[in-house]
Design an enzyme around this catalytic site. Structure first.
Site: not given
Ligand code: GLU
Length: 466
Positions: A239-243
């Site tokens: 998800s976005k939180r991984h980059g």
């Protein structure tokens, strides 16, 4: 002939998972000399993100895997989906059901209260259509088999099966005449001649119901290949939180499309010890049997490393163009012809170390500036009064040179020897004076690329003389 398709819903931008699905479909079509189609699953207008369709098409083009035909819009085919649903009623493989949403809700609650799964109870399955309440538009439900099992021979997951008693009679056409998603997919895949459905394994449970629609219509079922999802390094769904997760984010961050494609391919597909592979090479050997069954983990460092490999393989003129675009964006203006020429000249040296186009642009940015340079603190520290005097002496010793890296280095060595200086005590302040930094491509390449006049002017700016 093999026909594959990529069928994104335009509910967001094309992310890495979808791109890999598209890539596998493209590769399988190429490997089998088939066709690869694109279908935009745009039936749910409430969830559609403006610009998503264009972004998806642009992403696929950037990755070098555009569809072989113009995209098909699922929404534009709703009349056909309805027609098939009605044909199924006529054939006795589907039926109208007349429950109101409230009645269906009550049915689900009853089932849950009695400890049963909340499925449709089949009320209208065997009722006489003549009992239909007047003035109520019914929904069409699939008359699904109740006994036996539905078996799917998946090309990645192997044989998967479900007891038919587990599946209820799903709605295929809503009472407002619009198809449900699971039905639309089957009709579209059939009409588009799709022979292989390659998609994320989050769709595996849908497959059983879809297979039942194929059977009800007497259509040949395509082969299915459900590929494992991509997870982040922590094992959670990417998800976005991984980059960065959108394909165009990777482009903007300075990744080359061939590196992203190579990485995505290796994420879930492997053959021997192949790591670096072009899509043209992969197309010749791609086989669904080589897709792994475990979830793949996205590793940004690996991608970056691979990007560096592809930068070194890339054509210098192409890299120069891409870097100049970045530099122009940074300086909010076009980069002049002289700078462009210098970037081109230094590209072979710069690309040896860069892992992204951003890093290349960083390495080249000193070329866009002119005196007086801004110095990084570490560079400033190298420019001691002694070093400045030594640079003045060096510049004076550079006479009658061909002004290429080899001649500059040779002349500098001779000068170092003659003055009893160490080469690095000249080279390090020289780098600082020419680039404003302590890291740069080899310093004599830098001086050669800057040309004699600019090099002398940068030295003069720190030593008071050229
Ligand atoms: N539209 C679905 C998605 O974006 C894909 C459905 C399919 O491939 O059958 O996840």
């Amino acid at each position: 002939m093999t026909v594959t398709r990529f069928a994104p819903s335009p509910t967001g931008f094309l992310h890495i998972g979808g791109a890999r699905t598209a890539l596998f479909n493209w590769l399988f079509a190429r490997a089998t000399e088939g066709r690869y189609l694109l279908r935009i699953e745009d039936t749910d207008t409430t969830r559609e993100v403006p610009g998503a369709v264009e972004q998806i098409i642009e992403s696929l083009a950037w990755l070098g895997i555009p569809a072989d035909e113009p995209p098909v819009s699922q929404r534009a085919r709703e009349a056909r989906h309805a027609e098939v649903a009605r044909a199924m009623v006529a054939a006795g493989t589907a039926y109208y059901a007349y429950e109101t949403p409230e009645e269906l809700q009550a049915m689900r609650e009853r089932a849950t209260a009695e400890g049963r799964p909340p499925r449709y109870d089949g009320t209208w399955r065997d009722r006489d259509p003549k009992d239909a309440p007047p003035g109520v538009a019914g929904a069409i439900r699939l008359k699904a088999p109740r006994e036996g099992e539905t078996v799917v021979d998946d090309l990645v997951q192997g044989t998967v099966r479900v007891a038919n008693a587990e599946l209820d009679d799903m709605i295929i056409l809503r009472s407002d005449g619009r198809p449900t998603y699971l039905h639309a997919v089957v009709v579209d895949d059939h009409d588009m001649g799709v022979t292989h459905v390659i998609r994320g394994d989050d769709h595996l449970t849908n497959t059983f119901r879809q297979v039942q629609v194929y059977r009800a219509m007497g259509w040949e079922t395509p082969r299915f290949a459900h590929i494992p999802l991509i997870h982040g390094a922590d094992g959670a769904k990417l998800s976005k939180r991984h980059g960065a997760v959108s394909v165009l984010d990777f482009r903007d961050q300075g990744y080359l499309p061939e590196a992203v494609a190579n990485y995505l391919l290796r994420l879930g597909w492997g053959k021997g010890d192949i790591e670096v592979i072009s899509m043209a090479e992969a197309a010749a050997i791609f086989d669904l049997a080589d897709i792994g069954r475990g979830a793949a983990r996205f590793d940004y460092d690996k991608l970056k490393h691979l990007n560096g490999v592809w930068i070194r393989r890339a054509d210098d003129a192409r890299l120069t163009k891409l870097v100049l675009e970045r530099l122009a964006r940074r300086t909010e203006g076009a980069v002049g012809a002289i700078t462009a020429e210098r970037v081109a000249q230094l590209m072979p040296a710069m690309k040896e170390r860069a892992r992204t186009l951003e890093e290349l642009a960083d390495a080249a940015s000193f070329l866009t500036r002119t005196v007086p340079l801004a110095f990084e603190p570490k560079a400033e520290a190298l420019l001691t009064p002694e070093a400045r005097i030594a640079l003045r002496g060096l510049a004076a010793a550079w006479t009658g040179l061909a002004w290429d890296a080899a001649s500059l280095e040779a002349a500098t060595r001779v000068h170092a020897e003659a003055t009893g200086a160490k080469l690095k005590d000249l080279a390090m302040p020289l780098r600082a004076a020419l680039t404003g930094s302590t890291v740069s491509p080899p310093v004599f390449d830098v001086a050669a690329a800057l040309g004699e006049a600019e090099t002398r002017s940068r030295i003069a700016a720190v030593s008071g003389q050229a």
